[in-house]
Design an enzyme around this catalytic site. Sequence first.
Site, PDB file in Angstrom:
ATOM      1  CG  ASP A   9      33.558  16.125   6.906  1.00 30.34           C
ATOM      2  OD1 ASP A   9      33.025  17.158   7.260  1.00 30.34           O
ATOM      3  OD2 ASP A   9      34.635  16.016   6.124  1.00 30.34           O
ATOM      4  N   GLY A  37      36.244  16.417   3.161  1.00 35.29           N
ATOM      5  CA  GLY A  37      36.880  17.593   2.886  1.00 35.29           C
ATOM      6  C   GLY A  37      37.717  17.182   1.627  1.00 35.29           C
ATOM      7  CE1 TYR A  67      45.171  23.920  11.428  1.00 37.56           C
ATOM      8  CE2 TYR A  67      46.832  24.766  10.312  1.00 37.56           C
ATOM      9  CZ  TYR A  67      45.971  23.660  10.627  1.00 37.56           C
ATOM     10  OH  TYR A  67      45.888  22.743   9.588  1.00 37.56           O
TER      11      TYR A  67
END
Length: 325
Positions: A31, A10, A153
């Site tokens: 990932d 990322g 979130y």
Amino acid sequence: MKILITGGAGFIGSHLAQLCLERGDEVYIIDDLSTGSMDNIRFLMEDDRYRNRLFVTIDTILNHEVMLELTGTCDWVFHLAAAVGVRLILEKPLESIRINIQGTEKVLELCNKFKKKVLIASTSEVYGKHLHAPLVETDNIIYGPSSKFRWSYAASKLMDEFTALAYYRTHDLKVIITRLFNTVGPRQTGAYGMVIPRFVTQALRNEPITVYGDGSQTRTFTYVKDVVSALVGLMEAENAAGEVFNVGGIEEIAIAELARRIVAMTGSTSVITLIPYEKAFGKDFEDMLRRVPSIEKIHRLIGYEPKTDLDEILRQVIQSIREKA
């Protein structure tokens, strides 16, 4: 040092991997490429200096056997893998909650099994709807209703923090929590709502710059290299375990002013267009009107202070996006 970085392909994870490799560490990345990209780490994989010290696994952190081997191999774990970006959270709420909560539980379970030091990357979003500044690690949390999925979130990352601190208090696991405030820099994409790369891309194309709401909401931004240096510094510190630290910048700016500054710095002919939140994100969205961190705690422990001002951050992002165009 052998280091595992979840979410290492990322934006932030790739910069952290680069820093650790430059330090001489052996780096292991896992990932699933849901938001990360091989483009972020390909230059590291092709660098002869790192060929025998960089190991990349494309898989989910929910894969127990893979995570068991990786965690057992490494000395430190940086847990950065998460669903990120407002747009992604609103489009895939169940998947986002699952990866954030179950993924962190898996990382903590295995770090505890092997007694490995671990840093959990949380977010400034956990503070919720505060209007005051600066935000201090001990501030109360203020969220909107559960019907507004924008808060899912923040709530999932707060649950990660509670779980991490419970492992520290119950099992003496050496765990550190960092709340990151709007980390920006090269390799970041605007695809998931990240404001600076989105504005810069629009400006370079001379397209309308779309500011959500009335543009009066304010943010601080932190250069990614300053952030990853802070993460390593906290892992090296003696007294960071069991603590929560803000990692952020100090220059507060309204989003409308940010758009105007980007137009000026790019020489763009773009016009700034205000878009109502509901039109941009639907009925599940609420915004934070102000988000400014106190960095006194991390400064006292490791001397952290951001070295890169906003204009330099913008210059770096503009140059990076121009080079990709």
